[in-house]
Motif scaffolding. Structure first.
Motif, mmCIF file in Angstrom:
data_model
loop_
_atom_site.group_PDB
_atom_site.id
_atom_site.type_symbol
_atom_site.label_atom_id
_atom_site.label_comp_id
_atom_site.label_asym_id
_atom_site.label_seq_id
_atom_site.Cartn_x
_atom_site.Cartn_y
_atom_site.Cartn_z
ATOM 1 N N GLY A 87 -4.795 -0.382 -3.543
ATOM 2 C CA GLY A 87 -3.550 -0.427 -2.661
ATOM 3 C C GLY A 87 -2.858 -1.511 -2.280
ATOM 4 O O GLY A 87 -1.735 -1.637 -2.300
ATOM 5 N N THR A 138 1.854 1.892 -3.435
ATOM 6 C CA THR A 138 0.708 2.552 -4.001
ATOM 7 C C THR A 138 0.646 4.072 -3.962
ATOM 8 O O THR A 138 0.630 4.899 -4.841
ATOM 9 C CB THR A 138 -0.620 1.804 -3.705
ATOM 10 N N ASP A 195 -6.749 6.727 -4.752
ATOM 11 C CA ASP A 195 -7.202 5.304 -4.677
ATOM 12 C C ASP A 195 -8.391 4.860 -3.999
ATOM 13 O O ASP A 195 -8.914 3.596 -4.176
ATOM 14 C CB ASP A 195 -6.011 4.563 -4.280
ATOM 15 N N THR A 232 -7.426 5.837 -9.221
ATOM 16 C CA THR A 232 -7.079 4.261 -9.588
ATOM 17 C C THR A 232 -8.244 3.518 -8.448
ATOM 18 O O THR A 232 -8.736 4.133 -7.674
ATOM 19 C CB THR A 232 -5.723 3.912 -8.747
ATOM 20 N N THR A 285 0.988 -1.312 -0.183
ATOM 21 C CA THR A 285 -0.122 0.046 -0.068
ATOM 22 C C THR A 285 0.767 1.156 0.031
ATOM 23 O O THR A 285 0.486 2.323 -0.539
ATOM 24 C CB THR A 285 -0.859 0.183 1.258
#
Length: 339
Positions: free
Chosen positions: A292, A111, A266, A288, A108
């Motif tokens: 994550g 990300t 996200d 996105t 995550t």
């Protein structure tokens, strides 16, 4: 729970590996649903009414469903967050809740940093220009991005994921680190030179604000119009926490009026993000689809931890990562089912 010989019944929701299903089957009768839809919802509810254990990702569970599941004793969610589950009712009922922390921390944080890079360097916007055949000459200043290295990174919520994101920024990109937390984080300050700030000060000082707080009543709309107005007009906001940490209409307005420069998101208040959302069409937003922890390795590790938690609880050896083990060990507040 300790009754290893008991014929436990488990409902599994989500694709699990053959080895994981075998591990569950060794201690329980397993009813498996790859997903829940309108076509099999009645079958799922019937299975839940008989179940002692429930395991899955994106679990559908509310107080009304719990009331129809008198034997339920363990819920093992394939996620770190559990704000989608009725924890207060589970505590009252003495139902154990297990989650999957730690195994998705680094992924995550990857990300989060991908969103930082994408928003600062306008990667999606400019890649789309190439894809759409609009790159016909050297780009001009109107398409320049902003450096990542050396910029001040503000971490709102310096838990495991926030700390891992800060580590990437400080050690990889020479970024000064600010953070908010309920208490000081001496290890971050010693290793990364991080400085603790109150939220208002962090928002005013940071070039990039990254949200990694848990979602609860205190963090609902933590970032609202007032908070956004405190940020630099050149700043970017990144969210890998939960969508409702941000007041989305306020964010849309701030992005449209350039109160802040960009956002990397996200997570959203409604998922999937409706196509009608202005966020989906903005050039200064990188959106996105809640990725994550979405790597093969991490999702497998999360599922395995969830299986180990459920098997441990049912077999009597104990779960590895329990949210409410104290509540689980208290006498149940209802006579439904056996302990």
């Amino acid at each position: 729970m300790g009754e290893a010989s008991r014929p436990w019944r488990v409902v599994a929701v989500r694709r699990l590996s053959e080895a994981q299903l075998a591990a569950l089957s060794a201690v329980a009768e397993v009813e498996y649903f790859e997903e829940i839809s309108e076509h099999n919802r009645a079958d799922f509810l019937a299975a839940l009414s008989r179940a002692h254990g429930l395991i899955g990702g994106k679990l559908e569970l509310d107080e009304a469903m719990l009331a129809e599941a008198p034997a339920l004793r363990v819920v093992s969610t394939i996620s770190v967050g559990y704000d989608h589950l009725p924890l207060a009712t589970m505590n009252r009922r003495g139902i154990l809740l297990c989650n999957t922390p730690n195994v998705l921390t680094e992924t995550t944080a990857d990300t989060a940093f991908a969103l930082i890079m994408a928003t600062q360097r306008r990667l999606v916007e400019l890649a789309n220009r190439v894809r759409d055949g609009e790159w016909k000459a050297h780009i001009g200043r109107e398409h320049f991005g902003i450096d990542v290295h050396g910029k001040t990174l503000g971490i709102v919520g310096a838990g495991r994921i926030g700390a891992a994101t800060a580590r990437r920024g400080a050690l990889g990109f020479g970024m000064p680190i600010l953070y908010t937390a309920a208490s000081p984080k001496p290890e971050l300050e010693a290793c990364l030179g991080a400085h603790r700030r109150e939220l208002d000060a962090l928002l005013a000082e940071a070039d990039i604000v990254c949200l990694s707080v848990p979602y609860n009543a205190d963090t609902h709309h933590l970032i609202d119009a007032t908070a956004l107005a405190r940020m630099k007009s050149t700043a970017a906001l990144v969210n890998v926490a939960r969508g409702k940490v941000i007041d989305e209409p306020a964010l849309v307005d701030a992005l449209q009026r350039r109160v802040i420069r960009a956002a990397g998101l996200d997570v959203f208040a409604e998922e999937p993000l409706p196509a009608s959302s202005p966020l989906a069409a903005m050039d200064n937003v990188v959106a996105t689809p809640h990725i994550g922890s979405a790597t093969h390795e991490t999702r497998e590790a999360m599922a395995q931890l969830a299986v180990d938690n459920l098997v441990g609880a049912l077999s009597g050896s104990g779960p590895l990562t329990a949210v409410n083990e104290d509540a689980w060990r208290k006498p149940a507040a209802t006579s439904g089912g056996n302990r």
